[in-house]
Write a protein that holds these residues in place. Sequence first.
Motif, mmCIF file in Angstrom:
data_model
loop_
_atom_site.group_PDB
_atom_site.id
_atom_site.type_symbol
_atom_site.label_atom_id
_atom_site.label_comp_id
_atom_site.label_asym_id
_atom_site.label_seq_id
_atom_site.Cartn_x
_atom_site.Cartn_y
_atom_site.Cartn_z
ATOM 1 N N ARG A 149 0.849 -1.186 0.000
ATOM 2 C CA ARG A 149 0.000 0.000 0.000
ATOM 3 C C ARG A 149 0.881 1.231 0.000
ATOM 4 N N HIS B 262 -5.420 2.968 -0.345
ATOM 5 C CA HIS B 262 -4.918 4.137 0.368
ATOM 6 C C HIS B 262 -5.530 4.221 1.757
ATOM 7 N N GLY B 263 -5.100 5.211 2.513
ATOM 8 C CA GLY B 263 -5.661 5.467 3.836
ATOM 9 C C GLY B 263 -5.505 4.281 4.757
ATOM 10 N N GLY B 264 -6.564 3.941 5.463
ATOM 11 C CA GLY B 264 -6.529 2.840 6.406
ATOM 12 C C GLY B 264 -6.814 1.483 5.782
ATOM 13 N N GLN B 265 -6.910 1.425 4.479
ATOM 14 C CA GLN B 265 -7.212 0.158 3.814
ATOM 15 C C GLN B 265 -5.985 -0.751 3.801
ATOM 16 N N ARG B 266 -6.226 -2.046 3.806
ATOM 17 C CA ARG B 266 -5.166 -3.043 3.758
ATOM 18 C C ARG B 266 -5.548 -4.133 2.770
#
Length: 117
Positions: free
Chosen positions: A18, A49-53
């Motif tokens: 990421r 993006h951000g808090g995504q995994r």
Amino acid sequence: PLFRSVQLKNGSLYALGRGNDIDGSMAHSISMDMGRTWTYLKSPFPGIHGGQREVLLRLIGGPIMMLGFANHPMPIVDVTNQTRTVVGLYTAVSYDEGETWPNRRLLADDGKGRKVE
């Protein structure tokens, strides 16, 4: 813990990442020395993006399963064998150690409540 890498049958490590997109696509990485050094390549998946995994898992039968989130339209082939673009949580399966990901399915989208294939 989240699983972001799998060991391939040849002993190398395969990972998705990421935040280091290559031309808008998620980077995938290969390590031939158990993680000391990595080679980065463009994957077929959209960047997250951000808090995504993303999650990678080796399934009992041998294929590799990936779970990710498409923020931008990503093409999939649905159960009617039609290509369409989707946005949301999806899964993909590779039968050839991450070389190709022929099976992709949308799991959940960000739209209002309705049936999803």
